[in-house]
Design a protein around this motif. Structure first.
Motif, PDB file in Angstrom:
ATOM      1  N   LEU A 171      48.948  37.834  27.479  1.00 15.09           N
ATOM      2  CA  LEU A 171      48.420  38.373  26.222  1.00 15.09           C
ATOM      3  C   LEU A 171      46.933  38.653  26.398  1.00 15.09           C
ATOM      4  O   LEU A 171      46.110  37.751  26.304  1.00 15.09           O
ATOM      5  CB  LEU A 171      48.616  37.380  25.078  1.00 15.09           C
ATOM      6  N   VAL A 174      39.805  40.075  29.638  1.00 19.10           N
ATOM      7  CA  VAL A 174      40.515  38.922  30.209  1.00 19.10           C
ATOM      8  C   VAL A 174      41.844  38.691  29.491  1.00 19.10           C
ATOM      9  O   VAL A 174      42.069  39.205  28.397  1.00 19.10           O
ATOM     10  CB  VAL A 174      39.652  37.655  30.064  1.00 19.10           C
ATOM     11  N   ASP A 175      42.699  37.891  30.113  1.00 17.94           N
ATOM     12  CA  ASP A 175      43.891  37.409  29.420  1.00 17.94           C
ATOM     13  C   ASP A 175      43.479  36.277  28.494  1.00 17.94           C
ATOM     14  O   ASP A 175      42.873  35.312  28.922  1.00 17.94           O
ATOM     15  CB  ASP A 175      44.923  36.891  30.426  1.00 17.94           C
ATOM     16  N   LEU A 176      43.828  36.421  27.207  1.00 19.14           N
ATOM     17  CA  LEU A 176      43.532  35.328  26.276  1.00 19.14           C
ATOM     18  C   LEU A 176      44.562  34.226  26.402  1.00 19.14           C
ATOM     19  O   LEU A 176      44.309  33.069  26.120  1.00 19.14           O
ATOM     20  CB  LEU A 176      43.527  35.842  24.844  1.00 19.14           C
ATOM     21  N   ALA A 177      45.770  34.611  26.765  1.00 10.81           N
ATOM     22  CA  ALA A 177      46.852  33.661  26.989  1.00 10.81           C
ATOM     23  C   ALA A 177      47.715  34.346  28.038  1.00 10.81           C
ATOM     24  O   ALA A 177      47.609  35.563  28.192  1.00 10.81           O
ATOM     25  CB  ALA A 177      47.625  33.428  25.700  1.00 10.81           C
ATOM     26  N   PRO A 178      48.554  33.591  28.760  1.00  9.65           N
ATOM     27  CA  PRO A 178      49.329  34.250  29.812  1.00  9.65           C
ATOM     28  C   PRO A 178      50.071  35.468  29.276  1.00  9.65           C
ATOM     29  O   PRO A 178      50.889  35.362  28.371  1.00  9.65           O
ATOM     30  CB  PRO A 178      50.293  33.154  30.261  1.00  9.65           C
ATOM     31  N   LEU A 183      43.024  40.058  25.947  1.00  5.80           N
ATOM     32  CA  LEU A 183      42.027  40.474  24.966  1.00  5.80           C
ATOM     33  C   LEU A 183      41.833  41.962  25.228  1.00  5.80           C
ATOM     34  O   LEU A 183      41.216  42.342  26.209  1.00  5.80           O
ATOM     35  CB  LEU A 183      40.728  39.701  25.190  1.00  5.80           C
ATOM     36  N   TYR A 213      55.822  37.202  18.482  1.00 10.16           N
ATOM     37  CA  TYR A 213      55.848  37.043  19.944  1.00 10.16           C
ATOM     38  C   TYR A 213      57.155  36.387  20.374  1.00 10.16           C
ATOM     39  O   TYR A 213      57.777  36.785  21.363  1.00 10.16           O
ATOM     40  CB  TYR A 213      54.648  36.205  20.373  1.00 10.16           C
ATOM     41  N   LEU A 227      46.734  39.164  18.853  1.00  9.49           N
ATOM     42  CA  LEU A 227      45.877  38.039  19.216  1.00  9.49           C
ATOM     43  C   LEU A 227      44.398  38.450  19.184  1.00  9.49           C
ATOM     44  O   LEU A 227      43.553  37.724  18.663  1.00  9.49           O
ATOM     45  CB  LEU A 227      46.270  37.520  20.608  1.00  9.49           C
ATOM     46  N   ILE A 269      53.101  41.416  21.296  1.00  8.95           N
ATOM     47  CA  ILE A 269      52.359  41.442  20.035  1.00  8.95           C
ATOM     48  C   ILE A 269      51.425  42.635  20.035  1.00  8.95           C
ATOM     49  O   ILE A 269      50.443  42.673  19.316  1.00  8.95           O
ATOM     50  CB  ILE A 269      51.555  40.146  19.801  1.00  8.95           C
TER      51      ILE A 269
END
Lengths: 495, 493
Positions: free
Chosen positions: A70, A64-68, A72, A185, A134, A191
């Motif tokens: 970014l 999944v996306d951990l943040a927009p 996992l 970032y 991340l 990152i």
């Protein structure tokens, strides 16, 4: 064969194992079976990735996306596989040894112990396979939290204090890592770990780069035991010995040096490190740590504390190898991750066997024990001579490469540091061997070797140290792998 | 056409149930709780439905009685208000379920007025969030506050004093806000937020507007417990009954924070806010002081509810700091923290209530390692919520911190960045202190053997709500990218 889910499975297997471990808390044999099973499967999964790694290939998996923007993401690149093989392989030995240890020492809350151990290994493999900062932070913090119950395991005052100290150091480090990653970032828009670094085409003022590097250094230096932020490591020796052996000689601290390698090679990149003279800071810190830690080790009468300071020193060998910024030095550093792992785990295993068997923890009480524990002390001799850099044990081999690497970079001081440190290592290990072999012991008549569950792993890890010293490519072509990894870091991503 | 009436339905649900509860409760007192839960559930359902609708089809402006503003009163149900309404109603729903046993134990026989007042307070909160009219907002604020004073006054012996103190300070805050609204009305001739916002650029650097801004920020700052206007909060939260605290603490200050968002980012806009003086920076500095002050004071407390109360002061600081940054990351971080903190604090205060119910106290210094055996699930949920509060990934709390950190870096605001980091460490100190007590034998007491306490877990009506809230922290952690994507779209600039 599609291997893309193998890294994920390798991370998850021990995390999933926590459930049956907790459920079978009233049946110790079944509970330990789950640990052993998870360890075996984990090692097998990691080995599946090895052939690809030797070809220089990586297996990537975006979850999944951990943040927009970014994700996992896991990426089993050659370096990650290298580290994962060491950590998961040694976990098997440690699991057997742990069973012998906790039962021999009659430890309480064994279920918590094995469950935490399994989580730690998941986190360690997660660290090895993290594709970006991340994801790395996630597993780095997970390792911090999962190690805490092991550090405070015996719940005496000393252990609780050590636990607090441990959290203070590692949580602070985690926060610095968050800040540093957010800055990366902000400056570069990515990152992701990239061989050669992410600063390609990004010009930063020297101060900004320096501050960023120092933030990273604080973040990864804690687990890597770089002085002056090593203080938690000797304190954490309050943990049961298998924890000191696998976590505080292999998994946790090697995650630290592994992180140094990721930061130097995959975030800053060797070019940026050199252009901004950031490696000089690292060389000075590592060199100082090597010498000081060895000197402090002299003064420790507690065997585990002496080993802990020895670990602090040897971790900085690896950091030094990375900081030299020469291909051979880097290879030496990477090899020392493996070499120090097999040797130091042997030594800690020995310390634990002596404690369980004889209830002795101080070096001054070890007179004559080689007579009753010949296998244990023989292994101890191999491990300690290897750390001092005596051939043919693998410690010599990595140290030789480190020395060559500094000469390759026209640096003479690191060579002197290595030689002096080698002598100091002899100095603080020799008295232990002298007492064990040549001084007459007292009250040892009724004792023999510790349980085979402990002695067999000890002998195997000691044998591995010798075998890797004689034939670095014997198993898994480890030396070639290290050479490949280090050459990618100097050719902007191509081997 | 149900969608276009949704804002009214949400508010009217609470009006209806605040009447239904006495109607049935006078007949059968034990009916009060299920009816309140039903009301909360219906409102939460509407809110969820409405939020999805707003995300898909855009905002709804609802004119009461068909009278268009500026003559009539409108509800503005846009992304921001739909988000806040959803958060407070969903959390309140779980807290209402949870309060069943606690209310029976802590104030027997008073359930009927309690739940009726709770509905009224929720009406006030929802009205404050949805209204598009500054004066109307004041009316709802007073409805919520009056109900809130009464709810806080039900509790331990000092509770009425705490409520009285809150009443005095809160009324002063409300009055300052009203004064600010008066100023704004004099210069713009309207009370409607959207109309007023359209006029303000012509009043750039007007003294009256500047004074009104300060008055409104201070007035609402009292309600939000923004440092140094937080004095009423610790006593109120500590002495109020556990179910009142669990209801008010997670959402009360959030609603006040919502008003600050609305005023600073929507009504004035960050340029007019900072036209005369760097107000937003100043508010951010206050938030930072609050963050550190709250965390340090929380470390010094031994009563769990009081510790959590101080922690609330600190956490509201995060939200207002994010607001003060006025950039997309800061905004998203602050709103995500509204959601996270509402869930975490509700969960933690509910657990403190459970402990009071079982043990008769929630004094941390008297916690022991028997709790681990007696309340295994409760303590698991506590651990999850605590680790999320500390901000370790992959739990939700980490991500609000991550976005706030990105926001401070975008503004090159290193001071605020440092505060966020230091505060996380302080959080770790006061939460690990509790975890040490619960999971370890006490070395200072010379305890040799773990206690052989028997399992005595809380009943399902308490365990499920806390459990769902705790697990949602993990879900939000992994799904935060989706949530933040939505939140970034709400950002007004």
């Amino acid at each position: 064969m599609d291997l893309s889910f193998v890294p994920l499975l390798a991370v998850l297997v021990s995390l999933v194992a926590v459930v049956p471990i907790l459920l079978s808390s009233s049946k110790p044999n079944l509970r330990e079976f789950w640990t052993i099973l998870a360890a075996a499967i984990k090692f097998g999964l990691v080995l599946l990735l090895l052939p690809g790694a030797l070809e220089g290939e990586s297996v990537e998996l975006h979850l999944v996306d951990l943040a927009p923007g970014l994700p996992l993401a896991l990426k089993a690149d050659p370096l990650g596989v290298f580290f994962a093989v060491i950590a998961s392989g040694l976990w098997i030995f440690t699991s057997f040894y742990s069973i012998g240890y906790v039962r021999g020492a009659g430890e309480h809350k064994q279920t918590r112990y094995f469950a935490s151990f399994a989580v730690c290994l998941s986190a360690t493999i997660g660290i090895a396979f993290s594709a970006n900062l991340l994801t790395f932070i996630l597993f780095y913090e997970m390792l911090t939290v999962a190690t805490y119950p092991l550090v405070i395991h015996n719940e005496k005052k000393e252990a609780v204090d050590a636990g607090r100290k441990y959290l203070a150091f590692t949580l602070t480090a985690g926060l610095l890592l968050v800040a540093a990653s957010a800055l990366v970032y902000h400056y570069t828009g990515t990152i992701e770990f990239t061989p050669g670094g992410v600063f390609d085409g990004v010009e930063l003022p020297h101060t900004a780069m320096l501050v960023l590097f120092i933030l990273f250094l604080g973040a990864v230096g804690v687990k890597a035991g770089i002085m002056p932020i090593h203080g938690w490591l000797p304190a954490a020796m309050a943990a049961p010995t298998p924890v000191s052996a696998l976590l505080h000689a292999v998994a946790v601290v090697k995650s630290g040096v592994f992180a140094v390698l990721r930061v130097v090679g995959y975030v800053f990149g060797t070019d940026v490190m050199g252009d901004y003279n950031l490696n000089d800071i690292l060389i000075i810190l590592a060199g100082t740590t090597i010498i000081l830690a060895s000197l402090i080790a002299f003064n420790q009468d507690n065997l585990k504390r002496r080993l802990a300071y020895s670990t602090v020193g040897h971790l900085s060998y690896i950091v030094l190898g990375i900081a030299l910024l020469t291909p051979i030095g880097m290879t030496g550093g990477i090899m020392h991750i493996a070499a120090h792992a097999t040797m130091k785990i042997t030594l800690f295993f020995c310390a634990g066997a002596i404690y369980v068997n004889l209830h002795r923890t101080e070096i001054s009480n070890l007179n004559g024990i080689a007579k009753v524990m010949p296998w244990t002390m023989g292994s101890f001799a191999i491990g300690s001579m290897g750390l001092a850099g005596i051939p043919p044990i693998n410690g010599f081999f990595s140290k030789w490469n480190l020395a060559l690497g500094s000469l390759e970079g026209d640096m003479i001081i690191p060579v002197i540091v290595l030689v002096v440190s080698g002598l100091l290592n002899v100095g603080y290990f020799f008295p232990i061997l002298y007492r064990a072999y040549f001084k007459p012991g007292e009250g040892l008549e009724k004792y023999g070797e510790a349980s085979p569950l402990m002695v067999v792993p000890i002998v195997i890890t000691a044998a591995l140290s010798v075998l890797f010293g004689l034939f670095p490519n014997l198993f898994f072509n480890f030396f070639d792998l290290a050479v490949d990894i280090s050459s990618t870091l100097f050719n902007n991503g191509s081997p | 056409m149900i969608e276009s009436h949704l804002p009214a339905y949400i508010a009217l649900t609470f009006v209806l149930f605040s009447v239904l509860i006495p109607a049935f409760g006078l007949w059968r007192s034990e009916l009060s709780h299920p009816i309140a839960v039903l009301g909360g559930g219906i409102a939460a359902g509407f809110s969820l439905f409405g939020f999805i609708d707003v995300i898909n089809d855009g905002s709804i402006r609802y004119f009461f009685g068909g009278w268009e503003p500026p003559v009539g009163i409108e509800f503005v149900y846009d992304g921001l208000s739909a988000f806040f309404v959803l958060v407070i109603n969903a959390v309140a729903f779980f807290v209402l379920i949870h309060s069943h046993h606690i209310s029976k134990r802590e104030f027997p026989g008073k359930e009927m007025p309690y739940y009726s007042l709770a509905m009224l307070m929720m009406l006030g909160f929802n009205g404050m969030i949805m209204t598009g009219d500054l004066f109307n907002l004041y009316v709802f604020l007073e409805i919520a506050s009056l109900a809130g004073y009464a709810l806080i006054a039900i509790g331990d012996r000092p509770a009425p004093y705490a409520a009285f103190r809150y009443l005095i300070i809160g009324t002063a805050g409300g009055t300052l806000y009203l004064l600010g609204v008066g100023f704004m009305y004099t210069v713009t001739g309207t009370l409607n937020i959207i109309d007023m916002a359209a006029m303000l650029p012509m009043l750039y650097e007007s003294n009256a507007v500047f004074a009104a801004l300060i008055l409104m920020i201070v007035g609402i700052g009292v309600k939000a417990a923004l440092f140094p206007m937080h004095g009423w909060l610790p006593d109120s939260y500590t002495y109020a009954s556990s179910s009142s605290t669990a209801l008010i603490a997670p959402i009360g200050t959030k609603v006040a924070a919502y008003i600050l968002f609305r005023i600073i980012l929507w009504l004035f806009g960050i340029e007019i806010t900072d036209a005369v003086a760097p107000i937003s920076y100043f508010v951010g500095v206050l938030a930072c002081i609050g963050i550190l002050y709250g965390s340090i004071m929380a470390i010094a407390q031994s009563e769990m509810k009081r510790m959590l109360a101080y922690s609330s002061i600190s956490q509201i600081g995060y939200i207002i700091m994010g607001l003060s940054l006025a950039n997309p990351w800061g905004f998203a971080g602050a709103l995500l923290h509204v959601l996270n903190h509402a869930i975490m604090k509700a969960c933690l205060f509910m657990i403190s209530g459970q402990l009071r119910l079982k043990e008769g106290h929630s004094d941390i210094s008297r916690f022991d390692d028997g709790y681990r055996k007696k309340y295994p699930w409760t303590m698991t949920y506590f651990t999850i919520a605590a680790i999320s509060m500390i901000g370790l990934p992959p739990l939700a709390g980490f991500f609000s911190k991550w976005y706030l950190a990105l926001g401070t870096i975008d503004n090159s605001n290193w001071l605020f960045l440092a505060v966020i980091l230091i505060s996380s460490l302080l959080n770790a100190v006061y939460f690990f202190r509790v975890l040490e007590k619960v999971y370890m034998m006490d070395p200072s007491k010379g305890q040799k053997e773990p206690t052989d306490a028997k399992r005595d877990e809380a009943s399902a009506s308490m365990l499920w709500p806390t459990g769902i809230l705790a697990l949602s922290l993990i879900v939000i952690g992994f799904a935060n990218a989706v949530i933040v994507g939505v939140l970034l779209d709400i950002f007004p600039m």
